[in-house]
Design a protein around this motif. Sequence first.
Motif, PDB file in Angstrom:
ATOM      1  N   LEU A  31       0.860  -1.176   0.000  1.00 22.90           N
ATOM      2  CA  LEU A  31       0.000   0.000   0.000  1.00 22.90           C
ATOM      3  C   LEU A  31       0.894   1.222   0.000  1.00 22.90           C
ATOM      4  O   LEU A  31       1.871   1.264   0.755  1.00 22.90           O
ATOM      5  N   GLY A  32       0.574   2.207  -0.851  1.00 21.24           N
ATOM      6  CA  GLY A  32       1.365   3.438  -0.794  1.00 21.24           C
ATOM      7  C   GLY A  32       1.677   3.999  -2.160  1.00 21.24           C
ATOM      8  O   GLY A  32       0.836   3.997  -3.056  1.00 21.24           O
ATOM      9  N   MET A  33       2.878   4.506  -2.281  1.00 14.43           N
ATOM     10  CA  MET A  33       3.314   5.192  -3.501  1.00 14.43           C
ATOM     11  C   MET A  33       4.781   4.840  -3.729  1.00 14.43           C
ATOM     12  O   MET A  33       5.439   4.370  -2.800  1.00 14.43           O
ATOM     13  N   PRO A  34       5.288   5.138  -4.905  1.00 17.03           N
ATOM     14  CA  PRO A  34       6.717   4.856  -5.127  1.00 17.03           C
ATOM     15  C   PRO A  34       7.565   5.553  -4.076  1.00 17.03           C
ATOM     16  O   PRO A  34       7.346   6.703  -3.741  1.00 17.03           O
ATOM     17  N   ILE A 234       5.104  -0.742 -19.719  1.00 16.23           N
ATOM     18  CA  ILE A 234       6.216  -1.533 -19.164  1.00 16.23           C
ATOM     19  C   ILE A 234       5.744  -2.979 -18.997  1.00 16.23           C
ATOM     20  O   ILE A 234       4.606  -3.191 -18.590  1.00 16.23           O
ATOM     21  N   PRO A 235       6.591  -3.960 -19.314  1.00 20.57           N
ATOM     22  CA  PRO A 235       6.151  -5.357 -19.147  1.00 20.57           C
ATOM     23  C   PRO A 235       5.765  -5.678 -17.708  1.00 20.57           C
ATOM     24  O   PRO A 235       6.351  -5.157 -16.767  1.00 20.57           O
ATOM     25  N   VAL A 236       4.768  -6.543 -17.559  1.00 12.15           N
ATOM     26  CA  VAL A 236       4.248  -6.891 -16.235  1.00 12.15           C
ATOM     27  C   VAL A 236       5.158  -7.888 -15.517  1.00 12.15           C
ATOM     28  O   VAL A 236       5.086  -8.058 -14.312  1.00 12.15           O
ATOM     29  N   ASN A 237       6.045  -8.538 -16.280  1.00 10.01           N
ATOM     30  CA  ASN A 237       6.866  -9.592 -15.676  1.00 10.01           C
ATOM     31  C   ASN A 237       8.271  -9.074 -15.343  1.00 10.01           C
ATOM     32  O   ASN A 237       8.494  -7.878 -15.236  1.00 10.01           O
ATOM     33  N   SER A 242      13.660  -3.688 -13.779  1.00  5.43           N
ATOM     34  CA  SER A 242      14.680  -2.630 -13.728  1.00  5.43           C
ATOM     35  C   SER A 242      14.032  -1.257 -13.768  1.00  5.43           C
ATOM     36  O   SER A 242      14.513  -0.317 -13.124  1.00  5.43           O
ATOM     37  N   PHE A 243      12.914  -1.127 -14.490  1.00  2.42           N
ATOM     38  CA  PHE A 243      12.190   0.153 -14.510  1.00  2.42           C
ATOM     39  C   PHE A 243      11.709   0.477 -13.108  1.00  2.42           C
ATOM     40  O   PHE A 243      11.857   1.602 -12.614  1.00  2.42           O
ATOM     41  N   GLU A 248      11.866   3.491  -7.934  1.00  2.00           N
ATOM     42  CA  GLU A 248      11.962   3.465  -6.473  1.00  2.00           C
ATOM     43  C   GLU A 248      13.154   4.278  -6.006  1.00  2.00           C
ATOM     44  O   GLU A 248      13.069   5.060  -5.070  1.00  2.00           O
ATOM     45  N   TYR A 249      14.277   4.082  -6.675  1.00  2.00           N
ATOM     46  CA  TYR A 249      15.488   4.807  -6.285  1.00  2.00           C
ATOM     47  C   TYR A 249      15.298   6.311  -6.498  1.00  2.00           C
ATOM     48  O   TYR A 249      15.654   7.121  -5.649  1.00  2.00           O
TER      49      TYR A 249
END
Lengths: 255, 338
Positions: A31-34, A234-237, A242-243, A248-249
């Motif tokens: 739950l939350g955000m990046p 962006i691919p789901v798998n 890496s995206f 996140e970073y």
Amino acid sequence: MMKHDEPVLAFTWDGVGYGEDGTLWGGETFLGMPGEWQHVATMKKFNLPGADKAGREPWRSAAAMCWEVGHHYDDAIEIDPIVKQAWHQKINSPESTSVGRLFDAAAALTGVRTMASFEGQGPMEFESLCERDDARLSDYIEFKLCYNNNLLIFNWKSLIVSMTDSTLSVVERASIFHSSLAHAILQSAKIFREKHAVNIVTLSGGVFQNRVLSEYTITLLSANGFKVCLPELIPVNDAGISFGQVMEYGYKIKN
Amino acid sequence: MQDTHISLAHGNGGRYMRELIEEIFARHLANPDLAEPELDIQADAVPIELNGSDVLFTTDGFTVQPLEFPGGNIGSLAVHGTTNDLAVAGAIPKYLSLNAFIEEGMEIATLERIIKTLAETAAEIGVKVVCGDTKVLRRGEGGGLYLATTGIGVRHGHVMSMQNIKHGDSIIVSGPVGDHGIAVMLAREEFGLRGDIQSDAASVLNLTTAAMDYRGLRFMRDPTRGGIATVCSELCRATGMGVRLSEVKLPVRDPVQSVCDMLGYDPMYLACEGRVVAVVDPAEAQALLETWQALEEGQHAEIIGRIDSDIAYVLMETEIGGERIIEELEDDPLPRIC
């Protein structure tokens, strides 16, 4: 996902990812955000005998889950007793919460596939048995959901046991499996909406390549007032990992 | 000595310790046939004779659980571990020191069995235990018994170095891998007997002495903790060149492979205690292989790969013709095996 300013509920279901607590993750909800995620739900843990070998040997997931709930695992392939002993003594049998392995277990228990040539083969074949028909959505087994230390635990016991019910055809069991998972997502989403006023759900991870599961889930969530997002660009798998890492970073250093 | 179990008094420097040393250690380790037994338990330090050549020096600690396992015990391991390190470095092992850290409550009969094996193993190889020390740890503070041996040897033959390794050099392993790691794990976890799985703990001196006859021998190592994969990673890092291995050529005994398949272990990462990996000029590889195969210890030796400067890592050519990268070991698959 990048476009939202409010918190979302993210189901990240896949074959395996190394969890922060050393568990083999794959059935998590955040739950939350990046940059600021809270781990809010997970699958009931089970120990996978042989660890990485489980990816190509679905019978391992089936055995692990049966033994975990005290159900006898009886299979056409002869399992060396050393495997159960290793599982019992937790030798090379790490804990997992992976939904990918849940699918492997279902595929093996229904006889669809016990040994695979590639990861995901069992789940793919299992999915292909389903006739995607919304009318079948009403036939499902309810997951027991209960809290343990602020984490909502999805207890898959009844679902896995039902996969061994030979009075039902394999096609029926496959259908029940998919609709049960979709209903479990809905059930938990309602709990989190009640607690945290979250209304947006995202589905990500290799398991959501499963079209039947994804479409059932979208149908149920939309009918209950949730906005549902799936990765489009962006691919789901794993190809999208890496995206996610960059995002996140980026958010972490921004704040 | 009346006692059946080790007490703290056995480590306090007094009478009980003297009796322990005389009756358990000295009795087995000293050679009574000599006018002056080699093990002088009264001396603070002992003189040793090394005849002029290069002296090689090494040390190793032993924390294996269980203490006794099919194919050996911590005593035989304590000799092989250190003498094999000297042997693969090109030395003849001459002297060992022995440190024993004994937990209070250990059964003396077990300790005696272990020391007796240690002494017999040393005698077979011709290495002498000339000094040592014992300590007793409080109950709960030691794992039954820990040993450490430090070894001195003299070089024979040419100097070997990883720096001499060249692109195209052949990699030979002296026998099947993984036996020790699996045997100890099965014994520790009480899986019961599995076929004829035993530790391969043994002296590699015959193998290394035979290999030293080859001028094209670049380097040798014994694959202990971390197995073949770790030796190859080390070669990569030290030489900057890659290693290309063949899965079908890697010798693994069927019972060991079967346990690995069932439990999810990879023999590439499992410890051996009686094997040698040699890197040799490809022009001499076949001859060295045949020399080893003629020895009892090397019957199942195989050429398993080569040094490849076109890649930067360890690559395994699989049975079905694919390739997989062999990563450096991170988490120990099996702890406390040596």
